[in-house]
Design an enzyme around this catalytic site. Structure first.
Site, short mmCIF file in Angstrom:
data_model
loop_
_atom_site.label_atom_id
_atom_site.label_comp_id
_atom_site.label_asym_id
_atom_site.label_seq_id
_atom_site.Cartn_x
_atom_site.Cartn_y
_atom_site.Cartn_z
N ASP A 180 4.67 0.30 12.01
CA ASP A 180 3.45 -0.33 11.46
C ASP A 180 3.31 -1.78 11.88
OD1 ASP A 180 3.43 1.46 8.28
OD2 ASP A 180 2.91 2.04 10.31
N LYS A 223 0.85 -1.20 0.00
CA LYS A 223 0.00 0.00 0.00
C LYS A 223 0.88 1.24 0.00
CE LYS A 223 -1.75 1.55 4.05
NZ LYS A 223 -1.47 2.94 4.37
N ASN A 224 1.90 1.26 0.86
CA ASN A 224 2.68 2.49 1.06
C ASN A 224 3.72 2.74 -0.03
OD1 ASN A 224 1.09 2.97 3.20
ND2 ASN A 224 2.60 2.42 4.76
N CYS A 278 -4.94 12.43 12.84
CA CYS A 278 -5.67 11.16 12.73
C CYS A 278 -5.55 10.49 14.10
CB CYS A 278 -5.11 10.30 11.62
SG CYS A 278 -3.60 9.49 12.06
N ILE A 288 7.67 6.78 17.13
CA ILE A 288 7.35 7.54 15.92
C ILE A 288 6.09 8.38 16.10
CG2 ILE A 288 6.82 7.39 13.45
CD1 ILE A 288 9.60 6.37 13.91
N ARG A 300 0.44 14.32 13.30
CA ARG A 300 0.97 14.07 11.94
C ARG A 300 1.04 15.34 11.09
NH1 ARG A 300 -1.31 8.56 9.81
NH2 ARG A 300 0.53 8.66 8.54
N PRO A 301 1.84 16.30 11.54
CA PRO A 301 1.99 17.56 10.79
C PRO A 301 2.68 17.31 9.45
CG PRO A 301 3.61 17.40 12.55
CD PRO A 301 2.69 16.24 12.72
N VAL A 302 2.62 18.32 8.58
CA VAL A 302 3.31 18.23 7.27
C VAL A 302 4.26 19.42 7.10
CG1 VAL A 302 1.58 16.83 6.08
CG2 VAL A 302 1.29 19.33 6.18
N ASP A 303 4.76 19.94 8.24
CA ASP A 303 5.64 21.12 8.19
C ASP A 303 6.92 20.87 7.41
OD1 ASP A 303 5.95 19.39 10.50
OD2 ASP A 303 7.64 20.65 11.04
N ARG A 332 -4.68 10.64 4.37
CA ARG A 332 -3.64 11.64 4.59
C ARG A 332 -2.59 11.62 3.48
NH1 ARG A 332 -2.42 13.67 8.48
NH2 ARG A 332 -0.21 13.42 8.07
N ARG A 338 -8.53 -0.66 4.47
CA ARG A 338 -7.64 0.35 3.89
C ARG A 338 -6.28 -0.27 3.55
NH1 ARG A 338 -7.35 5.93 6.99
NH2 ARG A 338 -5.98 6.17 5.20
C1 EPZ Z 1 4.16 6.86 6.49
O1 EPZ Z 1 3.38 7.86 7.10
C2 EPZ Z 1 3.26 5.66 6.32
N1 EPZ Z 1 2.15 6.01 5.43
C3 EPZ Z 1 2.73 5.21 7.68
O2 EPZ Z 1 1.96 4.04 7.48
C4 EPZ Z 1 3.92 4.86 8.57
O3 EPZ Z 1 3.45 4.51 9.86
C5 EPZ Z 1 4.87 6.08 8.66
O4 EPZ Z 1 5.26 6.49 7.34
C6 EPZ Z 1 6.13 5.76 9.46
O5 EPZ Z 1 6.80 4.69 8.86
C7 EPZ Z 1 2.38 6.04 4.09
O6 EPZ Z 1 3.48 5.80 3.62
C8 EPZ Z 1 1.20 6.37 3.22
P1 EPZ Z 1 6.18 10.13 8.67
P2 EPZ Z 1 3.93 9.38 7.18
O7 EPZ Z 1 6.07 11.40 7.93
O8 EPZ Z 1 4.82 9.64 6.02
C9 EPZ Z 1 6.64 13.47 11.98
C10 EPZ Z 1 0.13 2.62 7.75
O9 EPZ Z 1 -0.32 2.05 8.75
N2 EPZ Z 1 6.52 14.45 10.89
O10 EPZ Z 1 7.30 9.20 8.34
O11 EPZ Z 1 2.78 10.27 7.40
C11 EPZ Z 1 5.36 12.67 12.21
O12 EPZ Z 1 4.49 13.38 13.08
C12 EPZ Z 1 0.57 4.06 7.83
O13 EPZ Z 1 0.29 2.07 6.63
C13 EPZ Z 1 6.62 15.81 11.20
O14 EPZ Z 1 6.80 16.18 12.35
O15 EPZ Z 1 4.81 9.32 8.48
C14 EPZ Z 1 5.86 11.40 12.83
O16 EPZ Z 1 6.06 11.60 14.23
C15 EPZ Z 1 0.27 4.64 9.19
N3 EPZ Z 1 6.51 16.72 10.20
C16 EPZ Z 1 7.23 11.20 12.17
O17 EPZ Z 1 7.58 12.46 11.60
C17 EPZ Z 1 6.33 16.34 8.88
O18 EPZ Z 1 6.26 17.23 8.00
C18 EPZ Z 1 7.25 10.17 11.06
O19 EPZ Z 1 6.13 10.44 10.23
C19 EPZ Z 1 6.23 14.96 8.60
C20 EPZ Z 1 6.34 14.04 9.61
#
Ligand code: EPZ
Length: 422
Positions: free
Chosen positions: A309, A22-23, A116, A331, A121-124, A92, A401
């Protein structure tokens, strides 16, 4: 809402064919926005989130044709440049259209994904990286408004970006944005997940010039345009890990096919620590379970360390395994939603900040439980498979999902799971 009814206590024996990841599929489908030539994909999993991605891409103007072996996407005539809240709030990963739309068309309007159940889960980091490449970004009424109209040739400019947290979709968004930017972009502290690598491999087949995939420094040399390409989506290591954990818990022999064990070392290591026999060849992993197995301590971290995950699934294993164990989630700030539900089934779990302390050898009783997020739901299915009696799981759209044909695959190896359509 649909329910799953699980009749516990069956031993599981047999083979599971693992689906595409999926990812990996989500960012790769979205990468079609970068090109005006066809992108043909194989091994795309049939999941709810994939259907949502198709819907989103069609709203933007991508032509999509599906056959039973591949999906062909063509973004030659994109007519819309904004991803509406109605779609983004359900998935997301929609944030991933931001980089491609901005780098190819110079504009994008994407709803902020919001939080969620597992965290804010910010996108900063996504936004800061695009601004470093010259984009002007405003946040208006919950939307990200981005433009490059003020830049020469209306193009993002490659630069060196240090991501102060390892982010999977952050790395993916910025890597896609860099593919059509002017000059070279260096992404420092990049995510090394196999799904990120698979996206990069697909982009290179389309004509991108990306090096450093699978390391913490990814370099992208911008190109003017991309070509048609074919790509097969990598296998889903989390789906595979989930079924292998089921093999340990239910005490049978389970073989997962179509996998690459080299991409699952941290999971295989933990499976071995339970004391069961784990054997593998180039494309499969087999669990020879046994009644008596040990709990394992887990600490999640970015790849190649133990994946967040798989945290909920191993917690379900620890609940019935021998001994006391600790599961630490580093995480996400709220990824223990499955704990209360497991406790209702008879688990003995105590949470101290981001660590759960689990006393093993619990005798789980089937009861009504509620799925709250994708991987929490998986841990409830695992608990239901070994509980005494019947477990009824509500809100299983969370499961759909991320797991293709879950009850079909489990029933084919000896489980008894029924889906009730509500
Ligand atoms: C991806 O989410 C996966 N989703 C998640 O899988 C997975 O749990 C996660 O990576 C960690 O491996 C997809 O690939 C679609 P991150 P993502 O950005 O990219 C912080 C599942 O169950 N962060 O790696 O959203 C964030 O808050 C899903 O399949 C910021 O602070 O995760 C987290 O603490 C759930 N600012 C950490 O980084 C940002 O701009 C890692 O999040 C981005 C992230």
């Amino acid at each position: 809402m649909d329910q799953l009814i699980i009749y516990g206590g069956k031993e599981l024996n047999g083979e599971i064919n693992i689906s595409g990841a999926k990812n990996a599929a989500l960012p790769i489908l979205i990468s079609s926005l970068l090109s005006d030539k066809p992108l043909i994909l194989k091994n795309v999993p049939d999941l709810y989130d994939i259907k949502t991605t198709f819907k989103l891409l069609k709203v933007l103007g991508v032509e999509i044709e599906k056959s039973d072996i591949n999906v062909s996407l063509n973004a030659k005539s994109i007519t819309q440049f904004d991803a509406p809240y109605e779609l983004v709030k359900t998935m997301r990963a929609s944030i991933l259209v931001l980089g491609p739309l901005l780098t190819r068309f110079g504009k994008a309007r994407v709803s902020l994904p919001g939080g969620c159940s597992i965290g804010s889960r910010p996108v900063d980091i996504h936004i800061k990286g695009l601004e470093a490449m010259g984009a002007k970004i405003n946040l208006n009424q919950g939307y990200i408004d981005a433009t490059t109209a003020h830049l020469p040739n209306n193009k993002l400019v490659g630069c060196k970006i240090f991501m102060d947290q390892v982010t999977v979709t952050g790395t993916e968004n910025l890597m896609m944005a860099a593919v059509l930017a002017e000059g070279v972009t260096i992404l420092e502290n990049s995510a090394k997940e196999p799904e990120v690598e698979d996206l990069g491999d697909c982009l290179n087949k389309m004509g991108a010039r990306i090096t450093g995939l699978g390391t913490n420094t990814i370099t992208v040399k911008g190109v003017n345009s991309l070509n048609t390409a074919e790509h097969t989506i990598i296998f889903d290591r989390i789906e595979a890990g989930t079924y292998l954990v089921a093999g340990v818990m239910a005490g049978g022999n389970i073989k997962c096919n179509n996998v690459d064990p080299d991409k699952m070392e941290s999971i295989i290591q933990k499976l071995k620590e339970t004391g069961v026999t784990v054997t593998q060849d180039k494309t499969s992993i087999t669990i020879n379970g046994k009644k008596d197995f040990d709990s394992v301590d887990i600490r999640t971290a970015p790849y190649p360390a133990f994946p967040t995950d798989m945290q909920a699934q191993f917690m379900a294993l620890n609940v019935i395994a021998n001994g006391v164990s600790e599961v630490t989630e580093t995480i996400f700030e709220n990824r223990f939603m499955h704990v209360q539900e497991l406790i209702r089934m008879g688990a003995d779990i105590d949470i101290r900040q981001n660590t759960a302390i689990i006393k093993g050898n619990a005798l789980l009783q089937g009861t009504n439980v509620m799925a709250t997020d994708l991987r929490a739901s998986a841990s409830l299915v695992l608990a239901g498979l070994v509980a005494k009696g019947i477990t009824i799981i509500d809100r299983i759209y969370h499961l759909d999902r991320g797991y293709q044909d879950l009850e079909k695959k489990f029933n084919a190896i000896g489980a008894k799971i029924e889906r009730v359509y509500k």
